[in-house]
Design an enzyme around this catalytic site. Sequence first.
Site, PDB file in Angstrom:
ATOM      1  N   GLU A 181       0.869  -1.181   0.000  1.00 53.57           N
ATOM      2  CA  GLU A 181       0.000   0.000   0.000  1.00 53.57           C
ATOM      3  C   GLU A 181       0.907   1.232   0.000  1.00 53.57           C
ATOM      4  O   GLU A 181       1.690   1.432   0.928  1.00 53.57           O
ATOM      5  CB  GLU A 181      -0.898  -0.026   1.240  1.00 53.57           C
ATOM      6  N   ASP A 214      -5.439   9.925   9.085  1.00 50.31           N
ATOM      7  CA  ASP A 214      -4.129   9.472   9.558  1.00 50.31           C
ATOM      8  C   ASP A 214      -3.784  10.051  10.921  1.00 50.31           C
ATOM      9  O   ASP A 214      -4.089  11.201  11.226  1.00 50.31           O
ATOM     10  CB  ASP A 214      -3.037   9.867   8.559  1.00 50.31           C
TER      11      ASP A 214
END
Length: 269
Positions: A45, A56
């Site tokens: 990824e 995030d």
Amino acid sequence: MNKRLRDAVKKGNLFIPFITAGDPVREATIALALSLQRSGADVLELGIPYSDPLADGPVIQNASKRALAGGMTLAKAMALVPEMRKEGLTIPVIVFTYANPLLQFGFERFCETACDYGIDGLLVPDLPFEESETLANECEKQGLALISLVAPTSQQRIKAIASRAQGFLYCVSSLGVTGARKTLHPQVEAFLKLVKEASPVPFVVGFGISSYEQVEEMGRHADGVVIGSAIVEQIGLRCEALKQAESRDEAVKEIEQYVNSLLHPAPTY
């Protein structure tokens, strides 16, 4: 979905590491991708750095800052993949990007470029499922998998998302933003049971896995794990060494040893 991704996810027990493109420099990203493949990664990824990464935690936010400071862009990040392929990367690559850079680049142009560059799929954490049809159609034209994210929610919604899943389904394993967590959310097991009943494709768990014990535990309930923040933190600790050609190999080797410790039990003497 192309053959490379289809074959990779068939195997089960998937290990999917996440790294940020250009963190701290492009050469390090290429070396790390190859190192993760050596450690047994089934899919890579590759995160596109973004200035406002809502999904995030601080570790990956800092990685984005480092990569953006080095001039990394969506176009440059995608162009790293053919370089990785040339160096021997054979595993599928899924690009993780927020919707805004993708909209600016253009869905059609992105999907055509991704296909040309040997990218296998796409994950857009802030694109609501209900608004994903246009992008899904463009991905389908180019044989790219649009990976769906699913969080603990109603059984009906899980079924709706799972019914359109391609490649694999990415389950959020703890509430809130990403980050290495010491304990998993207590309702994860029940959530994964619902996903298992609903999903026609393999499903993996991400967002917070940071130990061999967690990898093993998740492996009992899911078809694989995504490990991001724990690896990116190790990259951040060796940022200066990774920038320099003469110290990069040693830093990559140390990160590889760390990754191996997440995948294999500590030896007992």
